[in-house]
Scaffold this motif. Structure first.
Motif, PDB file in Angstrom:
ATOM      1  N   ARG A  41       0.861  -1.192   0.000  1.00 30.54           N
ATOM      2  CA  ARG A  41       0.000   0.000   0.000  1.00 30.54           C
ATOM      3  C   ARG A  41       0.892   1.234   0.000  1.00 30.54           C
ATOM      4  N   ALA A  42       1.787   1.275  -0.990  1.00 28.40           N
ATOM      5  CA  ALA A  42       2.829   2.313  -1.064  1.00 28.40           C
ATOM      6  C   ALA A  42       2.270   3.710  -1.264  1.00 28.40           C
ATOM      7  N   ALA A  43       1.028   3.826  -1.692  1.00 29.13           N
ATOM      8  CA  ALA A  43       0.425   5.151  -1.871  1.00 29.13           C
ATOM      9  C   ALA A  43       0.232   5.858  -0.533  1.00 29.13           C
ATOM     10  N   LEU A  44       0.254   5.107   0.557  1.00 30.41           N
ATOM     11  CA  LEU A  44       0.101   5.704   1.888  1.00 30.41           C
ATOM     12  C   LEU A  44       1.448   6.108   2.453  1.00 30.41           C
ATOM     13  N   SER A  45       1.478   7.228   3.108  1.00 28.36           N
ATOM     14  CA  SER A  45       2.657   7.618   3.882  1.00 28.36           C
ATOM     15  C   SER A  45       2.425   7.133   5.307  1.00 28.36           C
ATOM     16  N   TRP A  46       2.989   5.978   5.624  1.00 27.21           N
ATOM     17  CA  TRP A  46       2.726   5.359   6.926  1.00 27.21           C
ATOM     18  C   TRP A  46       3.187   6.232   8.084  1.00 27.21           C
ATOM     19  N   ARG A  47       4.234   7.015   7.892  1.00 27.99           N
ATOM     20  CA  ARG A  47       4.707   7.899   8.972  1.00 27.99           C
ATOM     21  C   ARG A  47       3.707   9.005   9.293  1.00 27.99           C
ATOM     22  N   GLU A  48       2.791   9.263   8.363  1.00 27.92           N
ATOM     23  CA  GLU A  48       1.795  10.325   8.552  1.00 27.92           C
ATOM     24  C   GLU A  48       0.374   9.786   8.660  1.00 27.92           C
ATOM     25  N   THR A  49       0.219   8.470   8.721  1.00 25.09           N
ATOM     26  CA  THR A  49      -1.099   7.845   8.734  1.00 25.09           C
ATOM     27  C   THR A  49      -1.378   7.233  10.103  1.00 25.09           C
ATOM     28  N   PRO A  50      -2.500   7.586  10.714  1.00 28.50           N
ATOM     29  CA  PRO A  50      -2.862   6.902  11.953  1.00 28.50           C
ATOM     30  C   PRO A  50      -3.205   5.446  11.640  1.00 28.50           C
ATOM     31  N   ALA A  51      -2.495   4.527  12.280  1.00 23.47           N
ATOM     32  CA  ALA A  51      -2.649   3.110  11.942  1.00 23.47           C
ATOM     33  C   ALA A  51      -2.286   2.232  13.124  1.00 23.47           C
ATOM     34  N   PHE A  52      -2.759   0.998  13.059  1.00 28.91           N
ATOM     35  CA  PHE A  52      -2.455   0.008  14.093  1.00 28.91           C
ATOM     36  C   PHE A  52      -2.422  -1.372  13.450  1.00 28.91           C
ATOM     37  N   ALA A  53      -1.771  -2.299  14.124  1.00 24.87           N
ATOM     38  CA  ALA A  53      -1.717  -3.691  13.682  1.00 24.87           C
ATOM     39  C   ALA A  53      -1.986  -4.589  14.875  1.00 24.87           C
ATOM     40  N   ILE A  54      -2.588  -5.736  14.593  1.00 28.11           N
ATOM     41  CA  ILE A  54      -2.875  -6.721  15.631  1.00 28.11           C
ATOM     42  C   ILE A  54      -2.224  -8.033  15.223  1.00 28.11           C
ATOM     43  N   CYS A  55      -1.298  -8.502  16.048  1.00 30.12           N
ATOM     44  CA  CYS A  55      -0.639  -9.797  15.858  1.00 30.12           C
ATOM     45  C   CYS A  55      -1.393 -10.784  16.752  1.00 30.12           C
ATOM     46  N   HIS A  56      -2.187 -11.634  16.160  1.00 33.23           N
ATOM     47  CA  HIS A  56      -3.116 -12.474  16.915  1.00 33.23           C
ATOM     48  C   HIS A  56      -2.753 -13.945  16.779  1.00 33.23           C
ATOM     49  N   ASP A  57      -2.240 -14.507  17.867  1.00 32.25           N
ATOM     50  CA  ASP A  57      -2.028 -15.953  17.935  1.00 32.25           C
ATOM     51  C   ASP A  57      -3.373 -16.579  18.249  1.00 32.25           C
ATOM     52  N   GLY A  58      -4.131 -16.924  17.221  1.00 29.35           N
ATOM     53  CA  GLY A  58      -5.461 -17.475  17.399  1.00 29.35           C
ATOM     54  C   GLY A  58      -5.419 -18.941  17.781  1.00 29.35           C
ATOM     55  N   ALA A  59      -6.577 -19.490  18.001  1.00 32.33           N
ATOM     56  CA  ALA A  59      -6.677 -20.899  18.393  1.00 32.33           C
ATOM     57  C   ALA A  59      -6.242 -21.838  17.268  1.00 32.33           C
ATOM     58  N   SER A  60      -6.441 -21.410  15.994  1.00 28.79           N
ATOM     59  CA  SER A  60      -6.124 -22.305  14.880  1.00 28.79           C
ATOM     60  C   SER A  60      -5.090 -21.740  13.912  1.00 28.79           C
ATOM     61  N   ALA A  61      -4.741 -20.456  14.026  1.00 26.64           N
ATOM     62  CA  ALA A  61      -3.786 -19.852  13.091  1.00 26.64           C
ATOM     63  C   ALA A  61      -3.310 -18.513  13.626  1.00 26.64           C
ATOM     64  N   ARG A  62      -2.271 -17.991  12.991  1.00 27.29           N
ATOM     65  CA  ARG A  62      -1.804 -16.634  13.269  1.00 27.29           C
ATOM     66  C   ARG A  62      -2.522 -15.683  12.316  1.00 27.29           C
ATOM     67  N   TYR A  63      -3.046 -14.609  12.873  1.00 28.11           N
ATOM     68  CA  TYR A  63      -3.743 -13.579  12.096  1.00 28.11           C
ATOM     69  C   TYR A  63      -3.037 -12.256  12.288  1.00 28.11           C
ATOM     70  N   LEU A  64      -2.842 -11.530  11.223  1.00 20.80           N
ATOM     71  CA  LEU A  64      -2.269 -10.189  11.282  1.00 20.80           C
ATOM     72  C   LEU A  64      -3.266  -9.232  10.647  1.00 20.80           C
ATOM     73  N   THR A  65      -3.773  -8.323  11.456  1.00 19.95           N
ATOM     74  CA  THR A  65      -4.721  -7.326  10.969  1.00 19.95           C
ATOM     75  C   THR A  65      -4.033  -5.971  10.976  1.00 19.95           C
ATOM     76  N   LEU A  66      -4.076  -5.297   9.855  1.00 20.97           N
ATOM     77  CA  LEU A  66      -3.554  -3.940   9.722  1.00 20.97           C
ATOM     78  C   LEU A  66      -4.746  -3.023   9.506  1.00 20.97           C
ATOM     79  N   GLY A  67      -4.882  -2.023  10.363  1.00 24.30           N
ATOM     80  CA  GLY A  67      -5.967  -1.053  10.230  1.00 24.30           C
ATOM     81  C   GLY A  67      -5.395   0.342  10.103  1.00 24.30           C
TER      82      GLY A  67
END
Length: 137
Positions: free
Chosen positions: A47-73
Motif C-alpha cells: 500500500r505504497a500510496a500511503l505515507s505510513w509515517r503520517e497515517t494513523p494506523a495500528f496492527a494486531i498480531c493475533h495468535d489465534g486458536a487455529s492460526a496466526r492472524y495479522l490485521t492492519l488497520g
C-alpha cells in the motif's frame, strides 16, 4: 464459547513508521511479534500510496486458536477505517478478505482505536503524536 484473551500493546518503537502494534493470545501466553513483523512490512509496502509515517494506523498480531492472524488497520478519507488481514497458512501468509477477516477479540482493539481516533484526530486539531501514544491497556 467466548472467553477473554490476553491483549497487550507493544512499545512504540517496534514499528519504525509509528504503526501501533498490539498482540492477542488465545492461549494466554505472550505473543512473539517477530513472525509477524516481516509480513506487516510487506502489507505496508503493498500500500505504497500511503505515507505510513503520517497515517494513523495500528496492527494486531493475533495468535489465534487455529492460526496466526495479522490485521492492519488505518484511517483515511477523514473518518474511514480500512483493514487488511493476513493469515499464516502452510503455504505462507495469505491475504484474502473473501476467506479471512478480523474476529471479535480484534474488535476490542478496534473499539479503542476508534475512540483514540475520534479523540485525537477527528477534532478541531489533529494530533498524530497523541493518537500514537494512546494505547489500549
Amino acid at each position: 464459547m467466548f472467553s477473554e484473551r490476553r491483549i497487550e500493546a507493544l512499545p512504540a518503537d517496534v514499528d519504525a513508521d509509528g504503526v501501533k502494534i498490539y498482540t492477542i493470545s488465545a492461549s494466554g501466553a505472550p505473543v512473539d511479534p517477530l513472525p509477524y513483523l516481516a509480513r506487516l512490512q510487506a502489507m505496508k509496502t503493498a500500500r505504497a500510496a500511503l505515507s505510513w509515517r503520517e497515517t494513523p494506523a495500528f496492527a494486531i498480531c493475533h495468535d489465534g486458536a487455529s492460526a496466526r492472524y495479522l490485521t492492519l488497520g488505518w484511517w483515511g478519507n477523514d473518518n474511514e477505517m480500512f483493514v487488511a488481514v493476513a493469515v499464516m497458512q502452510p503455504e505462507g501468509w495469505v491475504e484474502d478478505l473473501g476467506r479471512y477477516s478480523f474476529c471479535l477479540w480484534d474488535m476490542e482493539v478496534m473499539w479503542h482505536e476508534r475512540q483514540a481516533f475520534v479523540k485525537h484526530m477527528y477534532g478541531a486539531r489533529a494530533d498524530l503524536a497523541a493518537y500514537r501514544s494512546d494505547r489500549l491497556i
